[in-house]
Write an enzyme that holds these catalytic residues in place. Structure first.
Site, PDB file in Angstrom:
ATOM      1  N   ASP A 198       0.932  -0.964   0.040  1.00 51.17           N
ATOM      2  CA  ASP A 198       0.195  -0.350   0.276  1.00 51.17           C
ATOM      3  C   ASP A 198       0.746   1.687  -0.121  1.00 51.17           C
ATOM      4  OD1 ASP A 198      -2.129   1.698   0.102  1.00 51.17           O
ATOM      5  OD2 ASP A 198      -3.432   0.701   2.019  1.00 51.17           O
TER       6      ASP A 198
HETATM    7  C1  BGC Z   1      -5.023   3.582   0.237  1.00 50.69           C
HETATM    8  C2  BGC Z   1      -5.194   2.322  -1.038  1.00 50.69           C
HETATM    9  C3  BGC Z   1      -5.103   3.418  -2.587  1.00 50.69           C
HETATM   10  C4  BGC Z   1      -3.360   3.820  -2.860  1.00 50.69           C
HETATM   11  C5  BGC Z   1      -3.087   4.576  -3.659  1.00 50.69           C
HETATM   12  C6  BGC Z   1      -3.545   4.057  -0.007  1.00 50.69           C
HETATM   13  O1  BGC Z   1      -3.676   5.456   0.434  1.00 50.69           O
HETATM   14  O2  BGC Z   1      -5.199   2.937   1.114  1.00 50.69           O
HETATM   15  O3  BGC Z   1      -6.438   1.821  -0.598  1.00 50.69           O
HETATM   16  O4  BGC Z   1      -4.587   1.974  -3.844  1.00 50.69           O
HETATM   17  O5  BGC Z   1      -3.517   4.668  -1.409  1.00 50.69           O
HETATM   18  O6  BGC Z   1      -3.748   5.393  -4.142  1.00 50.69           O
END
Ligand code: BGC
Length: 745
Positions: free
Chosen positions: A272
């Site tokens: 993530d």
């Molecule tokens: C989120 C993800 C997301 C990623 C990219 C993170 O803060 O938890 O779900 O895909 O950011 O934007």
């Protein structure tokens, strides 16, 4: 079009590069196996790997911008581009910023939030969703779609529940598989998230989830397992939180042992954004591709540039010092190459399309099928132009765009129909529609630089707003209150949890006042979570409208006016009070920065309510229709089930009303006696049938011994004990219409 032009330029440059041999495939690549798409994938990967330098290998394992990672330019292996996900294709952002880059050709179709998709209980809708969003991803030249999310709905306070598929592992499993397949048919990888145990936003970056093995395997992992083994997901995203003391983006138990070893996952584990914390752990505990670690992105401060990511220079240095094996490095590179060959390098992938009439129709259809009629005495809904000449619509959510905000799933859409717009269009000249605001909620209209440019300000005080709405309600033939939650932080939004289960902004008092002023007041929620409804006995109808995407207003009006007969069912329980939910009654939420204990174990959602005999406000699987269905003759084709056999349970379902409708027939199974405590019953099958008035259809379910298993944590395996089981068939978890017993031998 710009896009076509970009592709043409890219193609020409590649051609030129080949011709002059500048940093492009050299003479060896003329017979390069890795470029030959008729060759087996693994052979191509081996070939590519054999040609790569250490530097090139390392470069593939981390980001080079907010959403892209490098390919191998020398070998003609392209970059990988990711995008959020999961409800539409996020607008382009700057190279190293979250803000939208102000492109003018990146508006997408927003599909309904995943809670709404789950509420369709229709895998065909999942397939349509996946295909459609995959086509948009392709058109925007994205290789990895960051979604779908299948974290289990554990508490109504989780700010991110709207991005997931509800509380039941079986429902989420059945719904996630076609989504993934639909996306990947387009040559775009689904990246299933957030693996695992990311069931709250509070302390999401640091808390260590303590959960027993049974709950892990029976509740929190099955949808991920189905995504990998049945959906064939090409990538998976590690969660932010910790499990057993290790961050989930580099977690030995979850990534090495379960995902890669036990489930045989051959794709890439993507972190993530900002979820990586340590080079050694990332190297050893399963991470393949690192994104979003903080960086200034360029070289103004080399210490925090992309090539200082945990899986960048520090990893290379570890290898050079002999502290990390090349074998492990090659495994990671293989996985990223596999991802790349399946997506960016796939020359046969379709071109895709953006905002096509088919996509808008799909978004509307899915939203319409997911809307849940929670309560209805038939006096207001469906809206009848004969009875209702003057319709009052009240509430901020009737006019507020909901595709912007809420965190990483925020979108930029070409057009979003609000509920009021949908209602006005459906009413046509058949009735007068008037609008009153009623309350002021969240007035912001922009997120990451995307602005709906709505002006939501209003000078009136809260008391004036209520007084005006009540006066208008007295004058109207019927009232539609359209409220609920929104995408503001602390409601249905990433990065924070809700603080309470009640409706915000004084909506309860407003609803009570409206119901008092006009008994024909129906309540409609735009939200992704359960809310408390202290006034439930005083209103004749309640509709759960979810976040419906671009076509939200049109889809909602379809249902309110009866053009579409509602057929959605709840993918999670609506408790009466927060204390009735097991995470709050028995477990912990939000725990502390250091840990959160899931003391409720497997008793999540309806499993808890049924065990404790706590009647919910609206049960899992509940949802009404404008017609009625009769269930008769629940039967099984045999009385005993052998270890290798199957039992067929059937029921005759008749549409006993006067309009066509769809019903979700649900099969639950309960074990009479077992060594370990088990839920009263668990969902093990469902089928959505479409019936004309008077029509009867037989719905059948195949039960295999696998459906009777539980996870024996002492032995670390799934097991089904011999004995008597009940198969319950019904219209909801609390509306069982018949059952049969059978014996496992
Ligand atoms: C989120 C993800 C997301 C990623 C990219 C993170 O803060 O938890 O779900 O895909 O950011 O934007």
């Amino acid at each position: 079009m710009t896009k076509n032009l970009t592709r043409t330029i890219a193609g020409t440059l590649f051609g030129l590069a080949l011709a002059v041999g500048c940093g492009a495939p050299d003479s060896r690549t003329a017979e390069a196996v890795y470029l030959d798409e008729t060759q087996p994938l693994e052979k191509r990967i081996d070939d590519a790997l054999g040609r790569m330098t250490l530097k090139e290998k390392i470069a593939m394992l981390h980001a080079q911008s907010k959403f892209s990672s490098a390919g191998v330019p020398r070998l003609g292996i392209p970059e990988l581009w990711c995008t959020d996900g999961p409800h539409g294709i996020r607008p382009e952002v700057y190279w190293n910023r979250w803000d939208q880059a102000e492109w003018t050709n990146d508006s997408c179709t927003a599909y309904p939030a995943l809670t709404c998709l789950a509420a369709t209980w229709n895998p065909e809708m999942s397939a349509l969703y996946g295909k459609s969003i995959g086509e948009e991803a392709r058109y925007r030249e994205k290789d990895v779609l960051l979604g779908p999310g299948v974290n289990i709905y554990r508490t109504p306070l989780n700010g991110r529940n709207f991005e997931y598929m509800g509380e039941d592992p079986y429902l989420a499993s059945r719904m996630v598989v076609p989504y993934i397949q639909g996306v990947q048919e387009n040559g775009v990888a689904a990246c299933v998230k957030h693996f695992a145990l990311n069931n709250q936003e509070s302390y999401r970056l640091c808390t260590d989830v303590s959960v027993d093995d049974r709950a892990l395997h029976e509740i929190y992992l099955p949808a991920f397992k189905a995504a990998v083994q049945e959906g064939g997901a090409w990538s998976i995203m590690g969660a932010y939180n910790k499990y057993k003391g290790q961050h989930c983006c580099h977690n030995r138990y979850l990534l090495n042992d379960i995902l890669k070893r036990d489930w045989g996952f051959d794709g890439a584990v993507i972190s993530d954004w900002g979820g990586t914390h340590d080079t050694k752990e990332a190297v050893e505990y399963g991470l393949d591709l690192e994104f979003g670690t903080w960086s200034d992105g360029m070289s103004t401060n080399p210490a925090i540039a992309y090539d200082q990511y945990y899986l960048a220079a520090p990893y290379r240095e570890m290898i050079e010092r002999g502290e990390a094996s090349e074998e492990l490095l090659d495994d990671k590179v293989r996985r990223v190459l596999r991802l790349n060959f399946r997506t960016a390098m796939n020359s046969r992938k379709p071109f895709g399309s953006l905002n096509s009439p088919e996509h808008h129709a799909a978004a509307r259809r899915i939203a319409g099928e997911g809307i849940v009629l929670l309560k209805n005495d038939g006096k207001v809904l469906p809206i009848d132009p004969q009875q209702t000449k003057k319709l009052l619509v009240v509430g901020e959510n009737a006019i507020k765009g909901m595709t912007i905000g809420g965190g990483s799933s925020s979108l930029k859409v070409q057009r979003e129909y609000t509920p009021l717009e949908g209602i006005v269009a459906a009413a046509g000249d058949r009735m007068e529609v008037v609008y009153e605001r009623g309350y002021l909620g969240h007035l912001a209209t922009s997120y990451n630089g995307v602005d709906s440019k709505q002006n939501l300000s209003d000078d009136r005080s809260a008391a004036e707003l209520i007084a005006d709405a009540v006066a208008a309600a007295r004058e109207a033939d019927a009232v539609l209150f359209i409220g609920g939650l929104n995408k503001a932080w602390g409601q249905d939004a990433e990065g924070g949890d809700r603080r309470e289960m009640g409706l915000p902004y004084g909506q309860d008092s407003l609803i009570e006042a409206l119901a008092e002023a006009n008994p024909r007041t129906a309540v409609v929620f735009v939200s992704g979570n359960a809310v408390a409804m202290p006034w439930i006995d005083r209103v004749p109808a309640v509709v759960q409208g979810w976040f419906g995407g671009s076509q939200a207003g049109l889809a909602l009006a379809d249902v309110l006016f009866g053009e579409v007969n509602p057929s959605g069912k709840l993918p999670f329980t609506f408790p009466r009070r927060l204390e009735d939910n097991s995470a709050h009654a028995l477990g912990e939420h939000p725990g502390t920065r250091d840990s959160v204990r899931y003391r409720e174990g497997i008793f999540v959602g309806y499993r808890w309510h049924e065990r404790q005999r706590i009647a919910p406000l609206f049960a899992f699987g509940h949802g009404l229709s404008y017609t009625t269905f009769d269930y008769a003759n629940v039967r099984a084709d045999r009385k005993t089930l052998s270890r290798s056999g199957r039992i067929r349970v059937s029921v005759d379902v008749t549409n006993t009303g006067d309009r066509a409708g769809k019903e979700v027939v649900q099969l639950y199974i309960g074990d009479r006696e077992s060594a370990l405590p088990r839920p009263v019953k668990e969902l093990k099958g469902f089928s959505k049938v479409s019936l004309e008035p008077g029509e009867t259809r037989t719905v059948s379910f195949e039960i295999t011994p696998e459906a009777l298993q539980y996870y024996d944590d002492a032995k670390g395996l799934w097991t089904a004990e011999e004995g008597i089981f009940d198969a319950w068939v019904g219209a909801a978890s609390d509306d069982i219409r018949g059952s049969v017993e059978f014996t496992l031998k």
